[in-house]
Structure formats: C-alpha cells, structure tokens
Design a protein around this motif. Structure first.
Motif, PDB file in Angstrom:
ATOM      1  N   LEU A  77       0.829  -1.198   0.000  1.00  0.00           N
ATOM      2  CA  LEU A  77       0.000   0.000   0.000  1.00  0.00           C
ATOM      3  C   LEU A  77       0.869   1.256   0.000  1.00  0.00           C
ATOM      4  O   LEU A  77       0.621   2.192  -0.756  1.00  0.00           O
ATOM      5  CB  LEU A  77      -0.942  -0.007   1.203  1.00  0.00           C
ATOM      6  N   LEU A  78       1.918   1.256   0.818  1.00  0.00           N
ATOM      7  CA  LEU A  78       2.832   2.405   0.853  1.00  0.00           C
ATOM      8  C   LEU A  78       3.531   2.606  -0.484  1.00  0.00           C
ATOM      9  O   LEU A  78       3.696   3.733  -0.953  1.00  0.00           O
ATOM     10  CB  LEU A  78       3.859   2.239   1.968  1.00  0.00           C
ATOM     11  N   GLU A  79       3.944   1.521  -1.111  1.00  0.00           N
ATOM     12  CA  GLU A  79       4.613   1.613  -2.410  1.00  0.00           C
ATOM     13  C   GLU A  79       3.666   2.153  -3.481  1.00  0.00           C
ATOM     14  O   GLU A  79       4.046   2.994  -4.291  1.00  0.00           O
ATOM     15  CB  GLU A  79       5.151   0.239  -2.830  1.00  0.00           C
ATOM     16  N   GLU A  80       2.441   1.676  -3.501  1.00  0.00           N
ATOM     17  CA  GLU A  80       1.481   2.068  -4.525  1.00  0.00           C
ATOM     18  C   GLU A  80       0.902   3.460  -4.290  1.00  0.00           C
ATOM     19  O   GLU A  80       0.397   4.088  -5.218  1.00  0.00           O
ATOM     20  CB  GLU A  80       0.337   1.053  -4.598  1.00  0.00           C
ATOM     21  N   ALA A  81       0.967   3.939  -3.066  1.00  0.00           N
ATOM     22  CA  ALA A  81       0.355   5.221  -2.723  1.00  0.00           C
ATOM     23  C   ALA A  81       1.249   6.418  -3.043  1.00  0.00           C
ATOM     24  O   ALA A  81       0.833   7.550  -2.857  1.00  0.00           O
ATOM     25  CB  ALA A  81      -0.017   5.238  -1.245  1.00  0.00           C
ATOM     26  N   GLN A  82       2.442   6.182  -3.517  1.00  0.00           N
ATOM     27  CA  GLN A  82       3.373   7.271  -3.784  1.00  0.00           C
ATOM     28  C   GLN A  82       3.601   7.442  -5.274  1.00  0.00           C
ATOM     29  O   GLN A  82       3.679   6.467  -6.016  1.00  0.00           O
ATOM     30  CB  GLN A  82       4.706   6.990  -3.096  1.00  0.00           C
ATOM     31  N   LEU A  83       3.698   8.690  -5.691  1.00  0.00           N
ATOM     32  CA  LEU A  83       4.086   8.974  -7.069  1.00  0.00           C
ATOM     33  C   LEU A  83       5.604   8.929  -7.126  1.00  0.00           C
ATOM     34  O   LEU A  83       6.280   9.490  -6.273  1.00  0.00           O
ATOM     35  CB  LEU A  83       3.591  10.357  -7.491  1.00  0.00           C
ATOM     36  N   SER A  84       6.134   8.270  -8.110  1.00  0.00           N
ATOM     37  CA  SER A  84       7.578   8.115  -8.212  1.00  0.00           C
ATOM     38  C   SER A  84       8.152   9.103  -9.231  1.00  0.00           C
ATOM     39  O   SER A  84       7.930   8.955 -10.433  1.00  0.00           O
ATOM     40  CB  SER A  84       7.914   6.677  -8.610  1.00  0.00           C
ATOM     41  N   GLY A  85       8.876  10.125  -8.752  1.00  0.00           N
ATOM     42  CA  GLY A  85       9.573  11.038  -9.641  1.00  0.00           C
ATOM     43  C   GLY A  85       8.750  12.165 -10.217  1.00  0.00           C
ATOM     44  O   GLY A  85       9.240  12.940 -11.018  1.00  0.00           O
ATOM     45  N   HIS A  86       7.476  12.278  -9.836  1.00  0.00           N
ATOM     46  CA  HIS A  86       6.663  13.395 -10.313  1.00  0.00           C
ATOM     47  C   HIS A  86       5.581  13.714  -9.288  1.00  0.00           C
ATOM     48  O   HIS A  86       5.447  13.016  -8.290  1.00  0.00           O
ATOM     49  CB  HIS A  86       6.074  13.101 -11.688  1.00  0.00           C
ATOM     50  N   THR A  87       4.837  14.762  -9.539  1.00  0.00           N
ATOM     51  CA  THR A  87       3.831  15.212  -8.574  1.00  0.00           C
ATOM     52  C   THR A  87       2.421  15.007  -9.116  1.00  0.00           C
ATOM     53  O   THR A  87       2.222  14.819 -10.316  1.00  0.00           O
ATOM     54  CB  THR A  87       4.011  16.711  -8.261  1.00  0.00           C
ATOM     55  N   LEU A  88       1.473  15.072  -8.236  1.00  0.00           N
ATOM     56  CA  LEU A  88       0.073  14.956  -8.624  1.00  0.00           C
ATOM     57  C   LEU A  88      -0.315  16.109  -9.557  1.00  0.00           C
ATOM     58  O   LEU A  88      -1.090  15.926 -10.484  1.00  0.00           O
ATOM     59  CB  LEU A  88      -0.817  14.968  -7.382  1.00  0.00           C
TER      60      LEU A  88
END
Length: 94
Positions: A77-88
């Motif tokens: 869940l923690l891995e999937e909940a984060q954007l990697s290398g960019h922002t919302l």
C-alpha cells in the motif's frame, strides 16, 4: 465536471474537507481524500461528508480493511500510494 462538493442544505462555511464530486449526465461519483489518522477532535465529521456517505449507495476503499494489519499489505500500500519522480499536479489538469 469535477468540482468541490457543497451541500446547500447543510451550510458549513468553516468546515474543511477534501470531498469532490464528479458529475456526469447520468450519474455522480464522490471522491474523498483519505482520512487515516483522525484525532478525537475531528469528530463529528463535517456534515457534507456525512451527507455524501448517506446518499451513496456504495463506498469503495483503496484497500481491503480486513487485511490492513498484514505487514506485506502495508508495504504494498505504501509503495502504490506514492508517485515516483513526479507530482500529482503533473498528473491532473487544473
């Protein structure tokens, strides 16, 4: 159309919430930012949230609440909940 949800029948000028509604021609979907760690003073929830919950025929959560204590589930869940290398902001149009 995506817009902040307000309830004319429930005026709350000082209520802070993260509830949005996506309104189409034939249906409506409510989007609510996650509330993971609420303090006792956060209750009761703003009336606009309670109104959305009571008017929604189904509520869908981003995880299986029955498995939330599983460490592997928490890690995923923690891995999937984060954007990697960019922002919302890069993902969504204004």
């Amino acid at each position: 159309m995506l817009c902040p949800f307000t309830a004319a029948a429930v005026p709350q000028p000082t209520a802070h919430h993260s509830l949005w509604v996506v309104q189409g021609e034939h249906n409506r979907v409510y989007l609510l930012g996650s509330l993971h760690l609420l303090k006792p003073e956060n209750y009761p929830l703003p009336a606009v949230l309670e109104l959305a919950y009571s008017n929604a025929p189904i509520a869908v959560f981003e995880t299986e609440l029955g498995r939330i204590d599983n460490p592997l589930m928490q890690q995923r869940l923690l891995e999937e909940a984060q954007l990697s290398g960019h922002t919302l902001r890069q993902e969504l149009a204004p």
